[in-house]
Design an enzyme around this catalytic site. Structure first.
Site, short mmCIF file in Angstrom:
data_model
loop_
_atom_site.label_atom_id
_atom_site.label_comp_id
_atom_site.label_asym_id
_atom_site.label_seq_id
_atom_site.Cartn_x
_atom_site.Cartn_y
_atom_site.Cartn_z
CE1 TYR A 67 -16.29 12.58 -14.17
CE2 TYR A 67 -15.12 12.32 -12.09
CZ TYR A 67 -15.92 11.80 -13.10
OH TYR A 67 -16.33 10.50 -13.03
CE LYS A 90 -12.25 9.19 -17.71
NZ LYS A 90 -13.15 8.23 -17.11
NE ARG A 124 -2.19 1.90 3.43
CZ ARG A 124 -1.90 1.42 4.63
NH1 ARG A 124 -2.26 0.20 4.96
NH2 ARG A 124 -1.26 2.14 5.52
C1 LIG Z 1 -11.88 14.86 -16.18
C2 LIG Z 1 -12.01 13.71 -15.25
N1 LIG Z 1 -11.32 13.75 -14.10
C3 LIG Z 1 -11.43 12.74 -13.20
C4 LIG Z 1 -12.23 11.65 -13.45
C5 LIG Z 1 -12.31 10.55 -12.42
O1 LIG Z 1 -11.57 9.46 -12.83
P1 LIG Z 1 -11.86 7.97 -12.32
O2 LIG Z 1 -13.17 7.55 -12.91
O3 LIG Z 1 -10.69 7.19 -12.79
O4 LIG Z 1 -11.97 8.05 -10.83
C6 LIG Z 1 -12.93 11.56 -14.65
C7 LIG Z 1 -13.77 10.38 -14.95
O5 LIG Z 1 -14.50 10.33 -15.91
C8 LIG Z 1 -12.84 12.63 -15.57
O6 LIG Z 1 -13.51 12.61 -16.72
#
Ligand SMILES: Cc1ncc(COP(=O)(O)O)c(C=O)c1O
Length: 376
Positions: free
Chosen positions: A87, A184, A34
């Site tokens: 987000y 992504k 961890r």
């Molecule tokens: C711009 C952006 N930041 C952060 C996240 C969060 O990522 P995760 O789903 O890997 O937690 C996302 C998820 O879609 C996102 O589009």
């Protein structure tokens, strides 16, 4: 080439003294996964290199990276300035959790990013950016924000997922902490959920212990998958970016299209700023159609597509589409600030051919038109 995945949760020692010596290294000791794991180490070193940071930390999700950064850097009584286009779950984290902890959260419109001086308070501790935003690709003036922040001893954080470290290196523009959902483009195959954080040595000393306590660090198998994705990031991004830009231009020529939101189009507001901060554009953009069609026609449009799947997330090798015109209906200020239109779709372009994607969208437009004709 050899790839080692160190799946062990613990590391054992020949003698108790060896164990004590390793444990005395603190975060640098390889004792318990961890805290530190050799496979995650390898990934973290690559991301730190790409982001031109001293250190990186791998998390089990993008939200793991974002929540750790904010919880590590803020305390009760602090003021956080955050871009309105962030987000959704990042906003929820700020509104629900940070608010409960006594942290004051204030959103700013992206257009203000060139001069946030009027919003700085004596207790402003952090400014959070997401540039480009991932709904309407809004660009924030990173240099202006970091110049102001440094003058006031304020820490800056940016979600750099859209551009990836290949097209934007925020640390070179003065940002302190870079966060990513590696789910992504970085991983790129829609088969692993992961997050990354990159920063300098001083902030690492503050953030790493919090990452360790919160416990959301990335598992070794997943770290390996992210690294495997990273190997092809450059060619995927080049192809997806080029196809997306060509598709965006093609959409601009369609009579149904009101506006295409893509930072690589010269008529996009922020085009020049984007070009001054990023060396390329990736494959996520949005398009608004007019006049806005009723739900049945919007559904018909996306249902008719075969190369574009209907699904959340983005940045993978397969194209996705999602109607986003209904987003933030309950929050008109956010909707206005992000420029969300009644009929709008977010498109994540994958590795398919441009010709196939165009043919697919033509098919979708025909299905939408047929439903509209039946309604007349
Ligand atoms: C711009 C952006 N930041 C952060 C996240 C969060 O990522 P995760 O789903 O890997 O937690 C996302 C998820 O879609 C996102 O589009």
């Amino acid at each position: 080439m050899v790839s080692l995945i160190g799946v062990s949760t613990l590391f054992s020692f020949e003698s108790y003294q060896d164990f004590l010596d390793e444990r005395a290294k603190g975060a640098a000791g390889i004792v318990y996964s961890r805290v530190r794991n050799p496979t995650r180490d390898a990934l973290e070193a690559k991301i730190a290199f790409l982001e031109q940071a001293d250190h990186a930390i791998g998390f089990a999700s993008g939200m793991g990276a974002i929540s750790t950064a904010l919880l590590a850097l803020l305390k009760a009584g602090d003021h956080l300035l955050i871009a309105m286009c962030c987000y959704g779950p990042t906003r929820a984290l700020c509104d629900i959790l940070l608010g409960r902890l006594g942290i004051e959260v204030e959103y700013f419109d992206v257009a203000e990013s060139h001069d946030l001086s009027g919003r700085i308070k004596p207790n402003t501790r952090a400014i959070y950016l997401e540039s480009p935003g991932t709904f309407t690709m809004q660009i924030q003036d990173i240099r202006a924000v970091t110049r102001l922040a440094r003058a006031h001893n304020i820490v800056t954080i940016i979600d750099n997922t859209w551009a990836t470290p290949l097209y934007q290196q925020p640390i070179t523009l003065g940002v302190d902490v870079v966060v990513h959902t590696a789910t992504k483009y970085i991983a790129g195959h829609s088969d692993v959920t992961a997050g990354m954080l990159a920063c300098n040595a001083d902030l690492y000393r503050i953030i790493q212990p919090v990452a360790e306590i919160l416990g959301g660090t990335l598992a070794p198998d997943d770290a390996y998958l992210v690294m495997r994705g990273l190997r092809t990031l450059a060619i995927r991004l080049e192809r997806q970016g080029a196809t997306a830009l060509a598709l965006a231009r093609w959409l601009q020529s369609r009579p149904e299209v009101q506006r295409v939101y893509h930072p690589g189009l010269p008529d996009f507001p922020g085009y020049e700023l984007a070009a001054s901060q990023m060396s390329g554009t990736s494959g996520l953009f949005s398009v608004a159609l007019h006049p806005p069609a009723p739900d049945a026609a919007q559904h018909a449009f996306v249902n008719a597509l075969s190369y574009f799947s209907i699904g959340v997330s983005w940045g993978g090798f397969e194209s996705l589409i999602m109607p986003i015109g209904d987003s933030y209906r309950e929050a008109p200020q956010i909707r206005r600030s992000m420029g969300i239109q009644d009929e709008m779709y977010r498109i994540s372009v994958g590795l398919e051919s441009l010709a196939d994607l165009i043919a697919d969208l033509e098919w979708g437009f025909a299905a939408r038109k047929a439903v509209l004709a039946r309604m007349e």
